[in-house]
Scaffold this active site. Structure first.
Site, PDB file in Angstrom:
ATOM      1  N   ASP A  37       0.862  -1.187   0.000  1.00 31.30           N
ATOM      2  CA  ASP A  37       0.000   0.000   0.000  1.00 31.30           C
ATOM      3  C   ASP A  37       0.898   1.236   0.000  1.00 31.30           C
ATOM      4  O   ASP A  37       2.001   1.219   0.572  1.00 31.30           O
ATOM      5  CB  ASP A  37      -0.900   0.014   1.245  1.00 31.30           C
ATOM      6  CG  ASP A  37      -2.124   0.894   1.072  1.00 31.30           C
ATOM      7  OD1 ASP A  37      -3.243   0.343   0.969  1.00 31.30           O
ATOM      8  OD2 ASP A  37      -1.971   2.136   1.046  1.00 31.30           O
ATOM      9  N   ARG A  42      -0.391   1.582   7.122  1.00 26.98           N
ATOM     10  CA  ARG A  42      -1.657   0.851   7.018  1.00 26.98           C
ATOM     11  C   ARG A  42      -1.390  -0.612   6.664  1.00 26.98           C
ATOM     12  O   ARG A  42      -1.938  -1.538   7.273  1.00 26.98           O
ATOM     13  CB  ARG A  42      -2.540   1.509   5.939  1.00 26.98           C
ATOM     14  CG  ARG A  42      -3.790   0.729   5.541  1.00 26.98           C
ATOM     15  CD  ARG A  42      -4.865   0.895   6.588  1.00 26.98           C
ATOM     16  NE  ARG A  42      -5.910  -0.112   6.476  1.00 26.98           N
ATOM     17  CZ  ARG A  42      -7.191   0.158   6.337  1.00 26.98           C
ATOM     18  NH1 ARG A  42      -7.591   1.398   6.263  1.00 26.98           N
ATOM     19  NH2 ARG A  42      -8.080  -0.804   6.298  1.00 26.98           N
ATOM     20  N   ARG A  91     -19.425   5.124  -9.576  1.00 28.04           N
ATOM     21  CA  ARG A  91     -18.143   4.417  -9.709  1.00 28.04           C
ATOM     22  C   ARG A  91     -17.332   5.059 -10.829  1.00 28.04           C
ATOM     23  O   ARG A  91     -16.114   5.171 -10.764  1.00 28.04           O
ATOM     24  CB  ARG A  91     -18.380   2.948 -10.045  1.00 28.04           C
ATOM     25  CG  ARG A  91     -19.030   2.158  -8.924  1.00 28.04           C
ATOM     26  CD  ARG A  91     -19.159   0.697  -9.323  1.00 28.04           C
ATOM     27  NE  ARG A  91     -19.844  -0.089  -8.312  1.00 28.04           N
ATOM     28  CZ  ARG A  91     -21.114  -0.455  -8.404  1.00 28.04           C
ATOM     29  NH1 ARG A  91     -21.841  -0.101  -9.438  1.00 28.04           N
ATOM     30  NH2 ARG A  91     -21.664  -1.177  -7.447  1.00 28.04           N
ATOM     31  N   SER A 104       0.651   3.752 -11.651  1.00 30.62           N
ATOM     32  CA  SER A 104       1.779   3.822 -10.708  1.00 30.62           C
ATOM     33  C   SER A 104       2.056   2.460 -10.061  1.00 30.62           C
ATOM     34  O   SER A 104       3.088   2.261  -9.433  1.00 30.62           O
ATOM     35  CB  SER A 104       1.494   4.868  -9.622  1.00 30.62           C
ATOM     36  OG  SER A 104       0.513   4.383  -8.725  1.00 30.62           O
ATOM     37  N   ASP A 126     -14.423  -2.562 -15.047  1.00 28.22           N
ATOM     38  CA  ASP A 126     -14.253  -3.022 -16.438  1.00 28.22           C
ATOM     39  C   ASP A 126     -13.255  -2.127 -17.181  1.00 28.22           C
ATOM     40  O   ASP A 126     -12.409  -2.611 -17.924  1.00 28.22           O
ATOM     41  CB  ASP A 126     -15.610  -3.024 -17.164  1.00 28.22           C
ATOM     42  CG  ASP A 126     -16.632  -3.866 -16.440  1.00 28.22           C
ATOM     43  OD1 ASP A 126     -16.509  -5.105 -16.466  1.00 28.22           O
ATOM     44  OD2 ASP A 126     -17.538  -3.291 -15.794  1.00 28.22           O
ATOM     45  N   ASP A 151     -22.169  -9.006  -8.473  1.00 25.32           N
ATOM     46  CA  ASP A 151     -23.565  -8.725  -8.869  1.00 25.32           C
ATOM     47  C   ASP A 151     -24.322 -10.038  -9.083  1.00 25.32           C
ATOM     48  O   ASP A 151     -25.491 -10.160  -8.726  1.00 25.32           O
ATOM     49  CB  ASP A 151     -23.596  -7.905 -10.157  1.00 25.32           C
ATOM     50  CG  ASP A 151     -22.717  -6.677 -10.064  1.00 25.32           C
ATOM     51  OD1 ASP A 151     -23.166  -5.687  -9.481  1.00 25.32           O
ATOM     52  OD2 ASP A 151     -21.569  -6.733 -10.536  1.00 25.32           O
ATOM     53  N   ARG A 154     -25.322 -11.412  -5.891  1.00 24.21           N
ATOM     54  CA  ARG A 154     -26.475 -10.666  -5.349  1.00 24.21           C
ATOM     55  C   ARG A 154     -27.765 -11.088  -6.052  1.00 24.21           C
ATOM     56  O   ARG A 154     -28.808 -11.255  -5.416  1.00 24.21           O
ATOM     57  CB  ARG A 154     -26.239  -9.164  -5.541  1.00 24.21           C
ATOM     58  CG  ARG A 154     -25.141  -8.628  -4.632  1.00 24.21           C
ATOM     59  CD  ARG A 154     -24.676  -7.246  -5.041  1.00 24.21           C
ATOM     60  NE  ARG A 154     -23.616  -6.764  -4.148  1.00 24.21           N
ATOM     61  CZ  ARG A 154     -22.737  -5.827  -4.468  1.00 24.21           C
ATOM     62  NH1 ARG A 154     -22.769  -5.250  -5.658  1.00 24.21           N
ATOM     63  NH2 ARG A 154     -21.827  -5.453  -3.602  1.00 24.21           N
ATOM     64  N   HIS A 178     -20.055  -3.798 -14.592  1.00 21.13           N
ATOM     65  CA  HIS A 178     -20.280  -3.773 -13.142  1.00 21.13           C
ATOM     66  C   HIS A 178     -20.733  -2.345 -12.831  1.00 21.13           C
ATOM     67  O   HIS A 178     -19.948  -1.485 -12.473  1.00 21.13           O
ATOM     68  CB  HIS A 178     -18.998  -4.130 -12.382  1.00 21.13           C
ATOM     69  CG  HIS A 178     -19.093  -3.889 -10.902  1.00 21.13           C
ATOM     70  ND1 HIS A 178     -20.021  -4.500 -10.103  1.00 21.13           N
ATOM     71  CD2 HIS A 178     -18.388  -3.062 -10.078  1.00 21.13           C
ATOM     72  CE1 HIS A 178     -19.873  -4.079  -8.858  1.00 21.13           C
ATOM     73  NE2 HIS A 178     -18.897  -3.196  -8.815  1.00 21.13           N
ATOM     74  N   THR A 233     -18.549  -1.291   0.493  1.00 25.66           N
ATOM     75  CA  THR A 233     -18.789  -2.739   0.515  1.00 25.66           C
ATOM     76  C   THR A 233     -17.453  -3.459   0.458  1.00 25.66           C
ATOM     77  O   THR A 233     -16.543  -2.977  -0.213  1.00 25.66           O
ATOM     78  CB  THR A 233     -19.618  -3.209  -0.702  1.00 25.66           C
ATOM     79  OG1 THR A 233     -18.800  -3.129  -1.876  1.00 25.66           O
ATOM     80  CG2 THR A 233     -20.855  -2.368  -0.911  1.00 25.66           C
TER      81      THR A 233
HETATM   82  P1  NAD Z   1     -10.073   1.977   0.967  1.00 25.69           P
HETATM   83  O1  NAD Z   1     -10.001   3.466   0.940  1.00 25.69           O
HETATM   84  O2  NAD Z   1     -10.485   1.283   2.218  1.00 25.69           O
HETATM   85  O3  NAD Z   1      -8.659   1.363   0.536  1.00 25.69           O
HETATM   86  C1  NAD Z   1      -7.970   1.788  -0.591  1.00 25.69           C
HETATM   87  C2  NAD Z   1      -6.493   1.614  -0.311  1.00 25.69           C
HETATM   88  O4  NAD Z   1      -5.774   1.942  -1.516  1.00 25.69           O
HETATM   89  C3  NAD Z   1      -5.964   2.542   0.797  1.00 25.69           C
HETATM   90  O5  NAD Z   1      -5.322   1.776   1.808  1.00 25.69           O
HETATM   91  C4  NAD Z   1      -4.993   3.465   0.058  1.00 25.69           C
HETATM   92  O6  NAD Z   1      -3.884   3.855   0.845  1.00 25.69           O
HETATM   93  C5  NAD Z   1      -4.567   2.579  -1.117  1.00 25.69           C
HETATM   94  N1  NAD Z   1      -4.007   3.342  -2.217  1.00 25.69           N
HETATM   95  C6  NAD Z   1      -4.460   4.500  -2.754  1.00 25.69           C
HETATM   96  N2  NAD Z   1      -3.634   4.916  -3.738  1.00 25.69           N
HETATM   97  C7  NAD Z   1      -2.651   3.981  -3.840  1.00 25.69           C
HETATM   98  C8  NAD Z   1      -1.512   3.847  -4.667  1.00 25.69           C
HETATM   99  N3  NAD Z   1      -1.216   4.749  -5.591  1.00 25.69           N
HETATM  100  N4  NAD Z   1      -0.732   2.770  -4.489  1.00 25.69           N
HETATM  101  C9  NAD Z   1      -1.012   1.829  -3.546  1.00 25.69           C
HETATM  102  N5  NAD Z   1      -2.064   1.928  -2.728  1.00 25.69           N
HETATM  103  C10 NAD Z   1      -2.870   2.977  -2.869  1.00 25.69           C
HETATM  104  O7  NAD Z   1     -11.019   1.558  -0.252  1.00 25.69           O
HETATM  105  P2  NAD Z   1     -11.765   0.156  -0.484  1.00 25.69           P
HETATM  106  O8  NAD Z   1     -13.110   0.230   0.107  1.00 25.69           O
HETATM  107  O9  NAD Z   1     -10.844  -0.936  -0.075  1.00 25.69           O
HETATM  108  O10 NAD Z   1     -11.952   0.191  -2.081  1.00 25.69           O
HETATM  109  C11 NAD Z   1     -10.837   0.065  -2.925  1.00 25.69           C
HETATM  110  C12 NAD Z   1     -11.257   0.018  -4.387  1.00 25.69           C
HETATM  111  O11 NAD Z   1     -12.078  -1.133  -4.604  1.00 25.69           O
HETATM  112  C13 NAD Z   1     -12.080   1.216  -4.878  1.00 25.69           C
HETATM  113  O12 NAD Z   1     -11.722   1.504  -6.208  1.00 25.69           O
HETATM  114  C14 NAD Z   1     -13.495   0.708  -4.813  1.00 25.69           C
HETATM  115  O13 NAD Z   1     -14.387   1.417  -5.653  1.00 25.69           O
HETATM  116  C15 NAD Z   1     -13.264  -0.712  -5.283  1.00 25.69           C
HETATM  117  N6  NAD Z   1     -14.344  -1.647  -5.016  1.00 25.69           N
HETATM  118  C16 NAD Z   1     -14.698  -2.457  -6.036  1.00 25.69           C
HETATM  119  C17 NAD Z   1     -15.730  -3.369  -5.894  1.00 25.69           C
HETATM  120  C18 NAD Z   1     -16.113  -4.235  -7.066  1.00 25.69           C
HETATM  121  O14 NAD Z   1     -17.123  -4.928  -7.037  1.00 25.69           O
HETATM  122  N7  NAD Z   1     -15.325  -4.234  -8.127  1.00 25.69           N
HETATM  123  C19 NAD Z   1     -16.400  -3.438  -4.661  1.00 25.69           C
HETATM  124  C20 NAD Z   1     -15.991  -2.619  -3.602  1.00 25.69           C
HETATM  125  C21 NAD Z   1     -14.960  -1.707  -3.798  1.00 25.69           C
END
Ligand code: NAD
Length: 315
Positions: A37, A42, A91, A104, A126, A151, A154, A178, A233
């Protein structure tokens, strides 16, 4: 004797990433997990907490804080870095930011000599999976977006509740994006091998008049119902991701709905889209092409077109 160890890296150790790691260790799926991370404290905090589980687990999974240089011999990198949408955002609103974030991440990982699979969770999934495919240069089978996997789970829950059966007895998929434009090919939904249409026809007294469009909408919005109550979620998507990881690590040939690059399937090209696919140690072995009705195919194509248009904003 040095046995080959299965190694997963999780990039983004927030709620989704840490839940994925937790699910991996409680199910004993792999030998080692690297937690990466941008917020190193964290990541370290999650590593410590996860290590405090070992005593009570069936398997001692090694969980360590990692970095991109260590990804050369990793089997699967899960990308879940990014910012979840803020209240009122879609989203899609996180597209630009997520694209820059994955750039990055993917570039240094590729420099490490990584040749494994990327599983992309970061939203909008996607479009971001397509972006990872483009910038990584890996074969299409090695990039898997979680797509409509959650989905579809669900949808099965809704149908299970409606008919009072275990959702795992429901066969069916939500497909396409999605997001709001996802669709359900109802002509292929079955419960215990019986067509859902026939079940509705045979059980009018019990299930009444079900509004299928409303059911699709509820499926697409189910994540937001969770979001509105707890801010985001993570358990559902983490568990779906571990399902994908198991299919790869154990060479399962399991069919799951995931986002993958379409090359002519469903008449679509050059777009990542949620479709049923056979997953094994090669990643996406093949896309399952179900024969949809004309109306279903039209909806699917509209969803694919929406994804394609959105991708243009970052490529
Ligand atoms: P969160 O904020 O709890 O965690 C995100 C983490 O990413 C943080 O710890 C942050 O420090 C880290 N981060 C940010 N920029 C970074 C970088 N450049 N390099 C490395 N780490 C980095 O968020 P979350 O709830 O865990 O959600 C994360 C992602 O997952 C979001 O994009 C969210 O929309 C997505 N998500 C997708 C689905 C799905 O069905 N596809 C479901 C839920 C969440």
């Amino acid at each position: 004797m040095g046995l080959r160890k299965s190694k997963i890296a999780i990039v983004g150790t927030g709620l989704v990433g840490s839940s994925t790691a937790f699910s991996l260790i409680t199910q004993g799926v792999c030998d080692e997990i690297l937690m990466i991370d941008i917020n190193e404290e964290r990541a370290l905090g999650e590593v410590m907490d996860l290590n405090h589980c070992i005593e009570y687990l069936n398997r001692n999974t090694k969980v360590v804080k990692g970095n991109y240089e260590q990804c050369g011999d990793v089997d699967i990198v899960v990308i879940t870095a990014g910012a979840p949408p803020k209240p009122g955002q879609t989203r899609l609103a996180t597209l630009e930011l997520s694209a820059r974030i994955v750039e990055s991440i993917v570039e240094p990982i590729m420099k490490s000599g990584f040749k494994g699979h990327f599983i992309v969770i970061s939203n909008p999934v996607d479009m971001i999976a397509y972006h990872v495919y483009k910038i990584s240069g890996l074969p299409k089978s090695h990039i898997i977006g979680t797509g409509t996997s959650v989905d579809s789970a669900r949808l099965k829950n809704f149908i299970g509740e409606l008919l009072n059966v275990d959702p795992r007895s429901v066969q069916g998929y939500s497909m396409g994006e999605h997001g709001d434009s996802q669709m359900v090919p109802w002509s292929h939904v079955t419960v215990g091998g019986k067509s859902f249409y026939e079940i509705l026809k045979d059980n009018k007294d019990r299930v009444g008049n079900v509004d299928l469009d409303k059911l699709v909408l509820e499926t697409a919005k189910a994540g937001w119902e969770v979001y509105n109550r707890k801010g985001t979620t993570y358990y559902g998507i983490a568990t779906a991701t571990v399902g994908i990881i198991k299919a790869i690590i154990n060479d399962e040939n399991k069919i799951m709905p995931v986002s993958t690059l379409l090359k002519g399937e469903y008449g679509e090209n050059d777009v990542f889209c949620g479709v049923p696919a056979v997953l094994n140690s090669d990643g996406v072995k093949e896309v399952v092409e179900i024969h949809m009705t004309e109306a279903e195919l039209l909806k699917f194509k509209e969803s694919a077109q929406f994804i394609r248009e959105s991708i243009k904003k970052i490529n």
